[in-house]
Design a protein around this motif. Structure first.
Motif, PDB file in Angstrom:
ATOM      1  N   ALA A 171      -1.552  30.920  13.671  1.00 61.43           N
ATOM      2  CA  ALA A 171      -1.462  32.350  13.381  1.00 61.43           C
ATOM      3  C   ALA A 171      -2.853  32.914  13.201  1.00 61.43           C
ATOM      4  CB  ALA A 171      -0.647  32.583  12.104  1.00 61.43           C
ATOM      5  N   GLY A 172      -2.983  34.196  13.489  1.00 60.58           N
ATOM      6  CA  GLY A 172      -4.233  34.886  13.205  1.00 60.58           C
ATOM      7  C   GLY A 172      -4.335  35.119  11.713  1.00 60.58           C
ATOM      8  N   VAL A 173      -5.524  35.383  11.236  1.00 60.95           N
ATOM      9  CA  VAL A 173      -5.695  35.634   9.810  1.00 60.95           C
ATOM     10  C   VAL A 173      -5.042  36.947   9.393  1.00 60.95           C
ATOM     11  CG1 VAL A 173      -7.753  34.208   9.524  1.00 60.95           C
ATOM     12  CG2 VAL A 173      -7.993  36.605  10.186  1.00 60.95           C
ATOM     13  N   ASP A 174      -4.556  37.702  10.375  1.00 61.07           N
ATOM     14  CA  ASP A 174      -3.807  38.933  10.091  1.00 61.07           C
ATOM     15  C   ASP A 174      -2.316  38.674   9.950  1.00 61.07           C
ATOM     16  OD1 ASP A 174      -3.245  38.298  12.698  1.00 61.07           O
ATOM     17  OD2 ASP A 174      -3.930  40.203  13.541  1.00 61.07           O
ATOM     18  N   GLY A 175      -1.875  37.416  10.148  1.00 56.85           N
ATOM     19  CA  GLY A 175      -0.473  37.055   9.986  1.00 56.85           C
ATOM     20  C   GLY A 175       0.345  37.109  11.251  1.00 56.85           C
ATOM     21  N   LEU A 176      -0.273  37.440  12.383  1.00 49.40           N
ATOM     22  CA  LEU A 176       0.461  37.475  13.645  1.00 49.40           C
ATOM     23  C   LEU A 176       0.501  36.084  14.267  1.00 49.40           C
ATOM     24  CD1 LEU A 176      -0.905  40.787  15.183  1.00 49.40           C
ATOM     25  CD2 LEU A 176       1.259  40.416  13.995  1.00 49.40           C
ATOM     26  N   VAL A 177       1.661  35.705  14.781  1.00 50.72           N
ATOM     27  CA  VAL A 177       1.841  34.396  15.399  1.00 50.72           C
ATOM     28  C   VAL A 177       1.095  34.367  16.731  1.00 50.72           C
ATOM     29  CG1 VAL A 177       3.512  32.777  16.356  1.00 50.72           C
ATOM     30  CG2 VAL A 177       4.080  34.071  14.293  1.00 50.72           C
ATOM     31  N   LEU A 178       0.227  33.368  16.901  1.00 49.49           N
ATOM     32  CA  LEU A 178      -0.479  33.175  18.168  1.00 49.49           C
ATOM     33  C   LEU A 178       0.320  32.268  19.090  1.00 49.49           C
ATOM     34  CD1 LEU A 178      -4.099  32.635  16.797  1.00 49.49           C
ATOM     35  CD2 LEU A 178      -3.078  34.746  17.656  1.00 49.49           C
ATOM     36  N   ALA A 179       0.875  31.195  18.511  1.00 52.86           N
ATOM     37  CA  ALA A 179       1.728  30.256  19.249  1.00 52.86           C
ATOM     38  C   ALA A 179       2.486  29.451  18.209  1.00 52.86           C
ATOM     39  CB  ALA A 179       0.895  29.341  20.135  1.00 52.86           C
ATOM     40  N   GLN A 180       3.675  29.003  18.596  1.00 46.93           N
ATOM     41  CA  GLN A 180       4.466  28.241  17.626  1.00 46.93           C
ATOM     42  C   GLN A 180       5.367  27.243  18.325  1.00 46.93           C
ATOM     43  OE1 GLN A 180       8.007  28.565  16.992  1.00 46.93           O
ATOM     44  NE2 GLN A 180       8.390  30.088  18.576  1.00 46.93           N
ATOM     45  N   ASP A 181       5.594  26.150  17.642  1.00 43.47           N
ATOM     46  CA  ASP A 181       6.542  25.123  18.052  1.00 43.47           C
ATOM     47  C   ASP A 181       7.235  24.695  16.757  1.00 43.47           C
ATOM     48  OD1 ASP A 181       7.966  23.157  19.311  1.00 43.47           O
ATOM     49  OD2 ASP A 181       6.251  21.812  19.616  1.00 43.47           O
ATOM     50  N   THR A 182       8.107  25.577  16.279  1.00 44.33           N
ATOM     51  CA  THR A 182       8.750  25.363  14.977  1.00 44.33           C
ATOM     52  C   THR A 182      10.264  25.515  15.103  1.00 44.33           C
ATOM     53  OG1 THR A 182       8.420  27.696  14.463  1.00 44.33           O
ATOM     54  CG2 THR A 182       6.776  26.165  13.614  1.00 44.33           C
ATOM     55  N   PRO A 183      10.935  24.538  15.678  1.00 47.85           N
ATOM     56  CA  PRO A 183      12.386  24.658  15.799  1.00 47.85           C
ATOM     57  C   PRO A 183      13.058  24.743  14.429  1.00 47.85           C
ATOM     58  CG  PRO A 183      11.607  22.533  16.660  1.00 47.85           C
ATOM     59  CD  PRO A 183      10.424  23.287  16.185  1.00 47.85           C
ATOM     60  N   GLY A 184      13.985  25.687  14.305  1.00 47.55           N
ATOM     61  CA  GLY A 184      14.748  25.821  13.075  1.00 47.55           C
ATOM     62  C   GLY A 184      14.033  26.571  11.964  1.00 47.55           C
ATOM     63  N   VAL A 185      12.854  27.120  12.230  1.00 47.28           N
ATOM     64  CA  VAL A 185      12.090  27.839  11.216  1.00 47.28           C
ATOM     65  C   VAL A 185      11.686  29.184  11.808  1.00 47.28           C
ATOM     66  CG1 VAL A 185       9.983  27.793   9.817  1.00 47.28           C
ATOM     67  CG2 VAL A 185      11.213  25.684  10.255  1.00 47.28           C
ATOM     68  N   GLU A 186      11.728  30.236  10.983  1.00 50.22           N
ATOM     69  CA  GLU A 186      11.306  31.563  11.442  1.00 50.22           C
ATOM     70  C   GLU A 186       9.777  31.604  11.511  1.00 50.22           C
ATOM     71  OE1 GLU A 186      13.034  34.953   9.371  1.00 50.22           O
ATOM     72  OE2 GLU A 186      14.527  33.551   8.559  1.00 50.22           O
ATOM     73  N   PRO A 187       9.189  31.643  12.703  1.00 55.09           N
ATOM     74  CA  PRO A 187       7.731  31.585  12.803  1.00 55.09           C
ATOM     75  C   PRO A 187       7.017  32.778  12.166  1.00 55.09           C
ATOM     76  CG  PRO A 187       8.723  31.949  14.966  1.00 55.09           C
ATOM     77  CD  PRO A 187       9.838  31.685  14.009  1.00 55.09           C
ATOM     78  N   GLU A 188       7.591  33.977  12.255  1.00 51.11           N
ATOM     79  CA  GLU A 188       6.945  35.153  11.661  1.00 51.11           C
ATOM     80  C   GLU A 188       6.874  35.026  10.146  1.00 51.11           C
ATOM     81  OE1 GLU A 188       9.452  35.416  13.929  1.00 51.11           O
ATOM     82  OE2 GLU A 188       8.251  36.043  15.646  1.00 51.11           O
ATOM     83  N   ARG A 189       7.924  34.495   9.569  1.00 50.34           N
ATOM     84  CA  ARG A 189       7.954  34.308   8.115  1.00 50.34           C
ATOM     85  C   ARG A 189       6.940  33.256   7.682  1.00 50.34           C
ATOM     86  NH1 ARG A 189      13.002  32.268   4.444  1.00 50.34           N
ATOM     87  NH2 ARG A 189      12.075  32.800   2.457  1.00 50.34           N
ATOM     88  N   VAL A 190       6.879  32.153   8.422  1.00 44.79           N
ATOM     89  CA  VAL A 190       5.916  31.097   8.097  1.00 44.79           C
ATOM     90  C   VAL A 190       4.490  31.617   8.253  1.00 44.79           C
ATOM     91  CG1 VAL A 190       5.040  28.825   8.791  1.00 44.79           C
ATOM     92  CG2 VAL A 190       7.500  29.225   8.669  1.00 44.79           C
ATOM     93  N   ALA A 191       4.239  32.410   9.300  1.00 41.75           N
ATOM     94  CA  ALA A 191       2.898  32.975   9.512  1.00 41.75           C
ATOM     95  C   ALA A 191       2.518  33.901   8.358  1.00 41.75           C
ATOM     96  CB  ALA A 191       2.835  33.712  10.843  1.00 41.75           C
ATOM     97  N   ALA A 192       3.440  34.737   7.938  1.00 45.90           N
ATOM     98  CA  ALA A 192       3.160  35.661   6.835  1.00 45.90           C
ATOM     99  C   ALA A 192       2.890  34.888   5.545  1.00 45.90           C
ATOM    100  CB  ALA A 192       4.323  36.628   6.648  1.00 45.90           C
ATOM    101  N   LEU A 193       3.681  33.878   5.273  1.00 41.40           N
ATOM    102  CA  LEU A 193       3.473  33.069   4.072  1.00 41.40           C
ATOM    103  C   LEU A 193       2.167  32.272   4.159  1.00 41.40           C
ATOM    104  CD1 LEU A 193       7.117  31.844   3.443  1.00 41.40           C
ATOM    105  CD2 LEU A 193       5.780  33.397   2.003  1.00 41.40           C
ATOM    106  N   THR A 194       1.838  31.823   5.359  1.00 40.73           N
ATOM    107  CA  THR A 194       0.592  31.090   5.563  1.00 40.73           C
ATOM    108  C   THR A 194      -0.604  31.952   5.205  1.00 40.73           C
ATOM    109  OG1 THR A 194       1.495  29.635   7.265  1.00 40.73           O
ATOM    110  CG2 THR A 194      -0.876  29.993   7.308  1.00 40.73           C
ATOM    111  N   VAL A 195      -0.597  33.191   5.674  1.00 40.04           N
ATOM    112  CA  VAL A 195      -1.720  34.084   5.393  1.00 40.04           C
ATOM    113  C   VAL A 195      -1.794  34.404   3.905  1.00 40.04           C
ATOM    114  CG1 VAL A 195      -2.652  36.384   5.855  1.00 40.04           C
ATOM    115  CG2 VAL A 195      -1.812  34.977   7.717  1.00 40.04           C
ATOM    116  N   THR A 196      -0.650  34.543   3.259  1.00 37.15           N
ATOM    117  CA  THR A 196      -0.633  34.779   1.816  1.00 37.15           C
ATOM    118  C   THR A 196      -1.218  33.574   1.077  1.00 37.15           C
ATOM    119  OG1 THR A 196       1.310  36.190   2.040  1.00 37.15           O
ATOM    120  CG2 THR A 196       0.840  35.315  -0.153  1.00 37.15           C
TER     121      THR A 196
END
Length: 168
Positions: A27-52
């Motif tokens: 993810a970018g430091v702005d919380g936007l997903v750049l690429a993901q391989d996360t079956p069964g997980v919401e990537p946007e949510r994980v990206a937002a939590l990651t940035v937090t």
């Protein structure tokens, strides 16, 4: 940003090197997903939590004098969430089973984070360079600004109301 395909290839290579990974996301430091391989997980949510979490981790490292953020490891009952700095503009988050070889996870996560950081930072530098060239070309093509001198007009002398004082 770097092409999604290149980053996704790196995420898949990481998952191949560490079979106990259950997901990987850049993810970018702005919380936007750049690429993901996360079956069964919401990537946007994980990206937002990651940035937090990144913000808190950066402040923690700074407040304790530990230097710039490098990585964050969270252990839950069912496994790990590891977040790595990926250059100046991105972060890598990986999800792993509880039985993962932690040393291998940290080593491979750091390598993948560095590679993704190279991709993202190189693309950002190329975009900045292209913008600068575009601005330089635009300013070179723009007609020069011409200013016409205004003629000076004579001013009337100032008049003042001078008060006179008398001494008694």
């Amino acid at each position: 940003m770097a092409s999604e395909a290149e980053i996704l290839d790196e995420l898949r290579r990481l998952r191949a090197r560490v079979p106990q990974l259950t997901g990987a996301l850049a993810a970018g430091v702005d919380g936007l997903v750049l690429a993901q391989d996360t079956p069964g997980v919401e990537p946007e949510r994980v990206a937002a939590l990651t940035v937090t979490a990144l913000g808190v981790a950066e402040r923690m490292a700074d407040a304790t004098g530990q230097g710039d953020f490098r990585e964050l490891l969270v252990r839950g009952v069912y496994g790990y969430v590891a977040t790595y700095a990926a250059g100046r503009g991105a972060v890598l988050t990986v999800l792993a089973q509880d039985r993962v070889n932690l040393g291998r996870l940290l080593l491979e996560g750091r390598r993948a984070g560095a590679r993704i950081g190279e991709l993202v930072d190189a693309e950002a530098a190329a975009e900045t360079e292209a913008e600068e060239r575009s601005e330089a070309t635009a300013s070179a093509k723009a007609p020069p600004r011409t200013t016409t001198a205004r003629p000076r007009t004579a001013r009337a002398p100032r008049t003042t109301n001078a008060r006179t004082t008398t001494e008694s």
